[in-house]
Enzyme design. Sequence first.
Site, PDB file in Angstrom:
ATOM      1  N   ASP A   1     -34.146 -13.310  14.729  1.00  0.00           N
ATOM      2  CA  ASP A   1     -35.558 -13.532  14.392  1.00  0.00           C
ATOM      3  C   ASP A   1     -36.407 -13.810  15.626  1.00  0.00           C
ATOM      4  OD1 ASP A   1     -34.848 -13.211  11.775  1.00  0.00           O
ATOM      5  OD2 ASP A   1     -35.140 -15.308  11.191  1.00  0.00           O
TER       6      ASP A   1
ATOM      7  N   ASP B   1     -30.733 -18.089   5.928  1.00  0.00           N
ATOM      8  CA  ASP B   1     -30.785 -16.677   5.549  1.00  0.00           C
ATOM      9  C   ASP B   1     -30.044 -15.787   6.560  1.00  0.00           C
ATOM     10  OD1 ASP B   1     -32.965 -17.310   7.327  1.00  0.00           O
ATOM     11  OD2 ASP B   1     -33.870 -15.368   6.865  1.00  0.00           O
ATOM     12  N   HIS B   2     -29.442 -16.417   7.574  1.00  0.00           N
ATOM     13  CA  HIS B   2     -28.630 -15.665   8.544  1.00  0.00           C
ATOM     14  C   HIS B   2     -27.159 -16.066   8.523  1.00  0.00           C
ATOM     15  CE1 HIS B   2     -31.989 -13.627  10.719  1.00  0.00           C
ATOM     16  NE2 HIS B   2     -32.643 -14.518  10.006  1.00  0.00           N
TER      17      HIS B   2
ATOM     18  N   HIS C   1     -28.477 -17.249  14.963  1.00  0.00           N
ATOM     19  CA  HIS C   1     -29.072 -18.575  14.876  1.00  0.00           C
ATOM     20  C   HIS C   1     -28.747 -19.204  13.539  1.00  0.00           C
ATOM     21  CE1 HIS C   1     -32.213 -16.166  12.946  1.00  0.00           C
ATOM     22  NE2 HIS C   1     -32.859 -17.256  12.589  1.00  0.00           N
TER      23      HIS C   1
ATOM     24  N   HIS D   1     -35.446  -8.898  10.026  1.00  0.00           N
ATOM     25  CA  HIS D   1     -36.319  -8.757   8.849  1.00  0.00           C
ATOM     26  C   HIS D   1     -37.132  -7.471   8.892  1.00  0.00           C
ATOM     27  CE1 HIS D   1     -35.972 -12.907   7.181  1.00  0.00           C
ATOM     28  NE2 HIS D   1     -35.723 -13.226   8.449  1.00  0.00           N
TER      29      HIS D   1
ATOM     30  N   HIS E   1     -30.341 -20.442  10.875  1.00  0.00           N
ATOM     31  CA  HIS E   1     -31.102 -20.447   9.622  1.00  0.00           C
ATOM     32  C   HIS E   1     -30.249 -19.922   8.454  1.00  0.00           C
ATOM     33  CE1 HIS E   1     -35.257 -20.616  11.787  1.00  0.00           C
ATOM     34  NE2 HIS E   1     -34.757 -21.801  11.545  1.00  0.00           N
TER      35      HIS E   1
ATOM     36  N   HIS F   1     -37.671 -19.247  18.616  1.00  0.00           N
ATOM     37  CA  HIS F   1     -37.629 -19.321  17.150  1.00  0.00           C
ATOM     38  C   HIS F   1     -36.797 -20.539  16.750  1.00  0.00           C
ATOM     39  CE1 HIS F   1     -37.472 -17.922  13.010  1.00  0.00           C
ATOM     40  NE2 HIS F   1     -36.156 -17.926  13.037  1.00  0.00           N
TER      41      HIS F   1
END
Length: 264
Positions: free
Chosen positions: A137, A66-67, A62, A175, A64, A120
């Site tokens: 996530d 942080d990915h 996805h 995570h 985001h 998400h």
Amino acid sequence: MSIHATRLAVRPVRAFSDNYIWLIESPRDPTQVVVVDPGDAAPVMADLHRSSSSLAAILLTHHHPDHIGGVPELLRHRQVPVVGPNDARIANRTLTVEDGERCELEGLGLSFEILQIPGHTLSHIAFWGHGALFCGDTLFSAGCGRMFEGTPEQMNASLDRLRDLPPETQVYCGHEYTAANLRFALAVEPANSAAQEYQDSVARIRAGGSPTLPSSLSLEIRVNPFLRCDKPNVRATAEAHAGKKLGTPAEVFAVLRAWKDQFR
Ligand SMILES: [Zn+2]
């Protein structure tokens, strides 16, 4: 023998405060590595250097940061295929995949089925193959992701799809949230002995500084309240929390998710 019979060699790379970037070794050549959700390039580069491995492909669940944040830097070092969902917020994609498609990584002996699992985010996907699930996530151990874009119905349906995969499936989440998630799981189901035992083992694992992941689907089905919205005791607790009768499992899910958002 199907390639799915071989257990994948997967290792975590820690990033930021609690992200895991997963590195998958090619079953044909373990020095060829596929990276899942590289939010940061530096720790991935350090691992590749240390292990004398080469980056062979990038898989993205996805959009985001942080990915996906490390993708441009990784591509500066090596041009590799970048596989991800149809979403304009994911730059650098070279292969767009959709629900039900199979993502074949030619030459690496790796093949994943794509599961579209909105909730998400709306375009969130999972990669499933070789007995492993890379679910970003959406599903966490003993918990699930926040609903930033989807509805409870969508997120609950996505989790149902993951729950229906073979129970021996190894679950690689984005995570390290397991300990906090278990505190909530036990607030929902104080008498769940599997969750109690898991909390003890997670405490030992975390005290030793190790990841609690991968989990397995069979464990998640026993301990994860978000996969247990059809259980009478979970429904009863959700109804008590909401102060009203609830209808579908998605309504139970919605109450649990909103409760978890406030839970400390
Ligand atoms: Zn996310």
